[in-house]
Structures are given as structure tokens and as C-alpha cells.
Design an enzyme around this catalytic site. Sequence first.
Site, PDB file in Angstrom:
ATOM      1  N   GLY A 299       0.837  -1.091   0.025  1.00  0.00           N
ATOM      2  CA  GLY A 299      -0.165  -0.078   0.114  1.00  0.00           C
ATOM      3  C   GLY A 299       0.984   1.551  -0.084  1.00  0.00           C
ATOM      4  CG  ASN A 300      -0.153   4.759  -1.346  1.00  0.00           C
ATOM      5  OD1 ASN A 300      -1.069   5.387  -1.035  1.00  0.00           O
ATOM      6  ND2 ASN A 300      -0.713   4.086  -2.652  1.00  0.00           N
TER       7      ASN A 300
END
Length: 210
Positions: A20-21
Amino acid sequence: EILITAGPTYEKIDLVRFIGNYSSGKMGFSLARIALDLGAKVYLISGPTSQKIDHPNLEQIDIISASEMFDKVKLLYKKVDIAIASAAVSDFKPLKILNKKIKKEDDIKLLKLKNTVDVLDYMGQNKKNQFLVGFALESENEIKNAKKKLKSKNLDFIVLNSLNEKKGGINSDKNKITIIKKNSSIKDFNLKSKIKVAKDIFKEIIHEII
């Protein structure tokens, strides 16, 4: 009618882990708030986020992965007048998703990745009468890379965020943007709250379409 994508996407590795980020969704939700204030019907496709809006003209579609976002964009894109792709879509996903939790002792040396579907590319390639806005998050050769994305994705303008701006950006309440238009004009904005940044973006969109 306006389509906005917001937040991150999460790409599953195993039953408990993901790629993810740090995107909070704040920019996309700020854009949705301003669009609603302007009287628009808004479709907000959002990855995992704690942001919330309750409004009768808002249809929020919650997704997790890039492929889920792509499927929802395909359903809605052709019916909107303006599309703003502010989501931080993960560029990579695991080649294989394990249906169990990977143990430390499994001695995983290498996680093999492949590209996720390019949601913005689809929007650019299938653009009819939509006004299409994309975002670029860059750390070097910022203007050059943003101009390249503007052209390759067939955008009407691009909103550039710099990873070198310490007080704003991906997980902040503030943002400092530069807007680059199809005619190559460049407009810099001061560091502002994301709701004020959203107002600036819509001011520029309205200027272009009216």
C-alpha cells in the site's frame, strides 16, 4: 456529474499483509466536498481511508485494490462530465497471493511483483467529452515528468505534488501544488489546506470548461 477517485489501494500479499502507500484520501475527499458545494452529483471511488462525507448528492463506492477501482471507474466514467483521478493507486501487486499467512520461518527471499492495471491510462484512452484531471507525485525532474504524464495519459491538466515539499503532501492536511495544462501553461500555488487546494483546482477546471 463528477467522478473522483481518492485514497490508496491495497494489494494483498497473503491473508494479513498488503502492498500500500501513505495516502490518507484527504485530497480526494476535499475535492468531493467542493464539488458538492458547487451543486454537482459526485461519484467518489475511494480506497481504504478514515475520511467521511454525508451528502445526498454523493455516491461513495468503497474499494480496496486497483482492479476493484478499475472495475468501478469503467462502470461510471462514460456518464460523467468531469473526472479527477486523485487516488494514489498502487503500481505493483504480488504475482501470486497466498491464501495463508506467510510465516517468518518460510524464508521468503523474494516477493515477485507485477504491474497493476493502469486506471488513469484507461480514462485517457476512453475519453470522449469528459474533462480529465490527473495527479502526479514526483521527487525529481518534477515538471518534466508531470508534462510527460499529462501527454501520455491524454489529460486536460495535471496537478503536480512534490515529495520535496516537507510541510505538505500525501499524508498531510496541507498541499502545495503546480497545475500544468494541455497548452503547457504552468501555474504555481502556495502551500494551503487541502480544502483550499481543492477550491483552486475547481476554479481552474471551471475556467477551462466555461
